[in-house]
Design an enzyme around this catalytic site. Structure first.
Site, short mmCIF file in Angstrom:
data_model
loop_
_atom_site.label_atom_id
_atom_site.label_comp_id
_atom_site.label_asym_id
_atom_site.label_seq_id
_atom_site.Cartn_x
_atom_site.Cartn_y
_atom_site.Cartn_z
N HIS A 128 -50.72 77.65 -60.85
CA HIS A 128 -50.29 78.33 -60.63
C HIS A 128 -51.99 79.18 -60.23
O HIS A 128 -53.01 78.82 -60.48
CB HIS A 128 -49.88 79.87 -61.38
CG HIS A 128 -50.63 80.38 -62.68
ND1 HIS A 128 -51.29 81.17 -62.23
CD2 HIS A 128 -50.31 79.85 -63.57
CE1 HIS A 128 -52.48 82.06 -63.53
NE2 HIS A 128 -51.25 80.37 -64.54
N CYS A 140 -52.00 77.82 -68.52
CA CYS A 140 -51.68 77.15 -67.69
C CYS A 140 -53.15 76.88 -67.25
O CYS A 140 -54.27 77.09 -67.66
CB CYS A 140 -51.48 78.25 -66.58
SG CYS A 140 -49.43 78.85 -67.43
#
Length: 164
Positions: A128, A140
């Site tokens: 992301h 992430c």
């Protein structure tokens, strides 16, 4: 490894001959991922989906699915829908996919602990947008917005994320 793999290196995320600056989890990389440890799991991870905010960006790839109001991601290891996309109202611990900030305007989903989640092994590992350069994630991999948007149409279900 192939040129179509996303490979995490000390300099960034390498893809199709180019290296993109990125950030990883605040807990570094680990071979023993646990829910809430803030670490990015080592391994070879398949790409299993792409989500985007249709009110903010154009569809980045033909197979991308829109993020609607009420879309959530369960991160409650005690619930049977752990590490799955769920809908509001959802009384268990979760993360909103439709955020006020731009971090999840485009989300690339990996197969980390999915589709058959081992409870407590950690929920979704996404690619992301990052908050700012060098700002770590909760596990992430995050990239600059323009880099993420340029990668999206060039990846597919055969693309792998490799975290050595």
């Amino acid at each position: 490894m192939t040129a179509d793999d996303l490979v995490l290196t000390p300099r960034g995320l390498r893809f199709q001959g180019r290296t993109y600056p990125c950030t990883i989890g605040k807990g570094g990389c680990t071979g023993h991922k646990r829910e809430g440890d803030g670490a990015t799991p080592r391994g070879v991870h398949g790409i299993v989906g792409m989500l985007y905010r249709p009110d903010r960006i154009a569809r980045p790839a033909a197979w991308a699915k829109p993020i609607h109001p009420g879309d959530l991601w369960s991160d409650d290891p005690r619930h049977e829908e752990y590490n799955m996309m769920v809908r509001a109202p959802y009384p268990h611990s979760h993360e909103r996919l439709r955020r006020a900030d731009p971090l999840y305007d485009l989300v690339i989903l990996t197969d980390w602990n999915w589709p058959y989640a081992v409870k407590g092994r950690g929920s979704a590992i996404f690619l992301h947008q990052f908050r700012r350069p060098g700002y770590p994630t909760e596990g992430c991999i995050a990239l600059r917005r323009d880099h993420l948007l340029s990668l999206a149409p060039r990846i597919g279900y055969k693309t792998r994320l490799i975290v050595p």
